[in-house]
Design an enzyme around this catalytic site. Structure first.
Site, PDB file in Angstrom:
ATOM      1  N   ASP A  30       0.976  -1.125   0.011  1.00  0.00           N
ATOM      2  CA  ASP A  30       0.172  -0.150  -0.028  1.00  0.00           C
ATOM      3  C   ASP A  30       0.892   1.307  -0.154  1.00  0.00           C
ATOM      4  O   ASP A  30       1.993   1.301   0.743  1.00  0.00           O
ATOM      5  CB  ASP A  30      -0.951   0.018   1.318  1.00  0.00           C
ATOM      6  CG  ASP A  30      -1.973   1.118   1.055  1.00  0.00           C
ATOM      7  OD1 ASP A  30      -3.155   0.496   0.925  1.00  0.00           O
ATOM      8  OD2 ASP A  30      -1.605   2.308   0.987  1.00  0.00           O
ATOM      9  N   ILE A  31       0.415   2.272  -0.614  1.00  0.00           N
ATOM     10  CA  ILE A  31       1.303   3.489  -0.838  1.00  0.00           C
ATOM     11  C   ILE A  31       1.139   4.202   0.260  1.00  0.00           C
ATOM     12  O   ILE A  31       2.186   5.080   0.762  1.00  0.00           O
ATOM     13  CB  ILE A  31       0.788   4.130  -2.073  1.00  0.00           C
ATOM     14  CG1 ILE A  31       1.962   4.976  -2.687  1.00  0.00           C
ATOM     15  CG2 ILE A  31      -0.455   5.027  -1.991  1.00  0.00           C
ATOM     16  CD1 ILE A  31       1.784   5.718  -4.234  1.00  0.00           C
ATOM     17  N   ASN A  87     -12.943  -3.104   2.571  1.00  0.00           N
ATOM     18  CA  ASN A  87     -13.839  -1.842   2.547  1.00  0.00           C
ATOM     19  C   ASN A  87     -14.743  -2.102   1.659  1.00  0.00           C
ATOM     20  O   ASN A  87     -14.465  -2.058   0.234  1.00  0.00           O
ATOM     21  CB  ASN A  87     -13.349  -0.575   2.657  1.00  0.00           C
ATOM     22  CG  ASN A  87     -12.366  -0.467   3.900  1.00  0.00           C
ATOM     23  OD1 ASN A  87     -12.733  -0.902   5.098  1.00  0.00           O
ATOM     24  ND2 ASN A  87     -11.083   0.159   3.764  1.00  0.00           N
ATOM     25  N   GLY A  93     -14.975   3.412   3.821  1.00  0.00           N
ATOM     26  CA  GLY A  93     -13.910   3.929   3.621  1.00  0.00           C
ATOM     27  C   GLY A  93     -13.344   3.397   2.248  1.00  0.00           C
ATOM     28  O   GLY A  93     -11.924   3.578   1.866  1.00  0.00           O
ATOM     29  N   GLN A  94     -14.051   2.837   1.446  1.00  0.00           N
ATOM     30  CA  GLN A  94     -13.493   2.336   0.127  1.00  0.00           C
ATOM     31  C   GLN A  94     -13.121   3.526  -0.739  1.00  0.00           C
ATOM     32  O   GLN A  94     -14.007   4.523  -0.960  1.00  0.00           O
ATOM     33  CB  GLN A  94     -14.544   1.306  -0.539  1.00  0.00           C
ATOM     34  CG  GLN A  94     -13.999   0.826  -1.854  1.00  0.00           C
ATOM     35  CD  GLN A  94     -14.750  -0.355  -2.709  1.00  0.00           C
ATOM     36  OE1 GLN A  94     -15.732  -0.584  -2.368  1.00  0.00           O
ATOM     37  NE2 GLN A  94     -13.987  -0.870  -3.712  1.00  0.00           N
ATOM     38  N   HIS A 100     -10.291  -5.322  -3.193  1.00  0.00           N
ATOM     39  CA  HIS A 100      -9.050  -5.588  -2.622  1.00  0.00           C
ATOM     40  C   HIS A 100      -9.154  -5.954  -1.324  1.00  0.00           C
ATOM     41  O   HIS A 100     -10.251  -5.521  -0.615  1.00  0.00           O
ATOM     42  CB  HIS A 100      -8.078  -4.562  -2.838  1.00  0.00           C
ATOM     43  CG  HIS A 100      -8.666  -3.123  -2.550  1.00  0.00           C
ATOM     44  ND1 HIS A 100      -9.562  -2.593  -3.267  1.00  0.00           N
ATOM     45  CD2 HIS A 100      -8.241  -2.347  -1.275  1.00  0.00           C
ATOM     46  CE1 HIS A 100      -9.755  -1.340  -2.523  1.00  0.00           C
ATOM     47  NE2 HIS A 100      -9.169  -1.259  -1.503  1.00  0.00           N
ATOM     48  N   HIS A 102      -7.166  -5.685   2.171  1.00  0.00           N
ATOM     49  CA  HIS A 102      -6.002  -5.188   3.015  1.00  0.00           C
ATOM     50  C   HIS A 102      -5.550  -6.283   3.895  1.00  0.00           C
ATOM     51  O   HIS A 102      -6.117  -7.183   4.593  1.00  0.00           O
ATOM     52  CB  HIS A 102      -6.611  -4.210   3.788  1.00  0.00           C
ATOM     53  CG  HIS A 102      -7.131  -2.830   3.138  1.00  0.00           C
ATOM     54  ND1 HIS A 102      -6.345  -1.878   2.948  1.00  0.00           N
ATOM     55  CD2 HIS A 102      -8.184  -2.753   2.636  1.00  0.00           C
ATOM     56  CE1 HIS A 102      -6.818  -0.856   2.275  1.00  0.00           C
ATOM     57  NE2 HIS A 102      -8.114  -1.329   2.117  1.00  0.00           N
TER      58      HIS A 102
HETATM   59  P1  5GP Z   1      -9.694   1.405   0.213  1.00  0.00           P
HETATM   60  O1  5GP Z   1      -9.860   2.736   0.857  1.00  0.00           O
HETATM   61  O2  5GP Z   1     -10.429   1.486  -1.184  1.00  0.00           O
HETATM   62  O3  5GP Z   1     -10.176   0.150   1.015  1.00  0.00           O
HETATM   63  O4  5GP Z   1      -8.126   1.125  -0.086  1.00  0.00           O
HETATM   64  C1  5GP Z   1      -7.492   1.642  -0.995  1.00  0.00           C
HETATM   65  C2  5GP Z   1      -5.891   1.509  -0.642  1.00  0.00           C
HETATM   66  O5  5GP Z   1      -5.273   1.836  -1.897  1.00  0.00           O
HETATM   67  C3  5GP Z   1      -5.710   2.695   0.255  1.00  0.00           C
HETATM   68  O6  5GP Z   1      -5.163   1.937   1.436  1.00  0.00           O
HETATM   69  C4  5GP Z   1      -4.357   3.438  -0.470  1.00  0.00           C
HETATM   70  O7  5GP Z   1      -3.518   4.040   0.456  1.00  0.00           O
HETATM   71  C5  5GP Z   1      -4.148   2.581  -1.507  1.00  0.00           C
HETATM   72  N1  5GP Z   1      -3.592   3.218  -2.636  1.00  0.00           N
HETATM   73  C6  5GP Z   1      -4.114   4.431  -3.340  1.00  0.00           C
HETATM   74  N2  5GP Z   1      -3.477   4.510  -4.480  1.00  0.00           N
HETATM   75  C7  5GP Z   1      -2.700   3.851  -4.398  1.00  0.00           C
HETATM   76  C8  5GP Z   1      -1.516   3.732  -5.552  1.00  0.00           C
HETATM   77  O8  5GP Z   1      -1.395   4.459  -6.390  1.00  0.00           O
HETATM   78  N3  5GP Z   1      -0.709   2.699  -5.300  1.00  0.00           N
HETATM   79  C9  5GP Z   1      -0.713   1.962  -3.908  1.00  0.00           C
HETATM   80  N4  5GP Z   1       0.163   0.788  -4.194  1.00  0.00           N
HETATM   81  N5  5GP Z   1      -1.786   2.086  -3.181  1.00  0.00           N
HETATM   82  C10 5GP Z   1      -2.753   2.967  -3.540  1.00  0.00           C
END
Ligand code: 5GP
Ligand code: ZN
Length: 114
Positions: A30-31, A87, A93-94, A100, A102
């Protein structure tokens, strides 16, 4: 899907640190990690969220969790515990609408989650 961040990462059009990949899934770092280990286990198939999963997707969904568990074990997270989270929807929080899992580990986690 050209407008999907994770599809673009899977297609290597956007760089990411790939931790694992096989024919059905890719795991990336995760970034913005929320714990010392924070991986995202992503199906190659574009599914926006768990809401769009249907009969026939059981094996794929199970595979994502198996991969998460195996990665947790490889990184020694199984000793202290780890968390797997999906999420679903902006209210939960998605932020990236490509399903995906986590995988979070390396610190203590509280319950209920925030
Ligand atoms: P969500 O919020 O949809 O459950 O999770 C999305 C995740 O993707 C977040 O934890 C966010 O930090 C990660 N993320 C967003 N943009 C990027 C990216 O460009 N590269 C990577 N490796 N992770 C990302
Ligand atoms: Zn996608």
């Amino acid at each position: 899907m050209d407008d999907c961040l994770f599809c673009r990462i899977i297609d290597r059009k956007i760089p990411a640190k790939i931790a694992y990949e096989d024919e059905r899934a890719v795991a990336i770092e995760d970034i913005h990690p929320q714990s010392p280990t924070h991986l995202l286990v992503i199906p190659r198939q574009h599914l926006p969220s768990l809401l769009e999963a249907k009969n026939g997707d059981e094996a794929l969904l199970g595979h994502l969790f198996l991969v998460a568990g195996q990665l947790a074990q490889k990184r020694g997270l199984d000793l202290k515990g780890y968390r797997t989270v999906i999420n679903t929807g902006a209210g939960a929080g998605q932020t990236v609408f490509h399903l995906h899992v986590h995988l979070l580990g390396g610190r203590a986690f509280h319950w209920p989650p925030g």
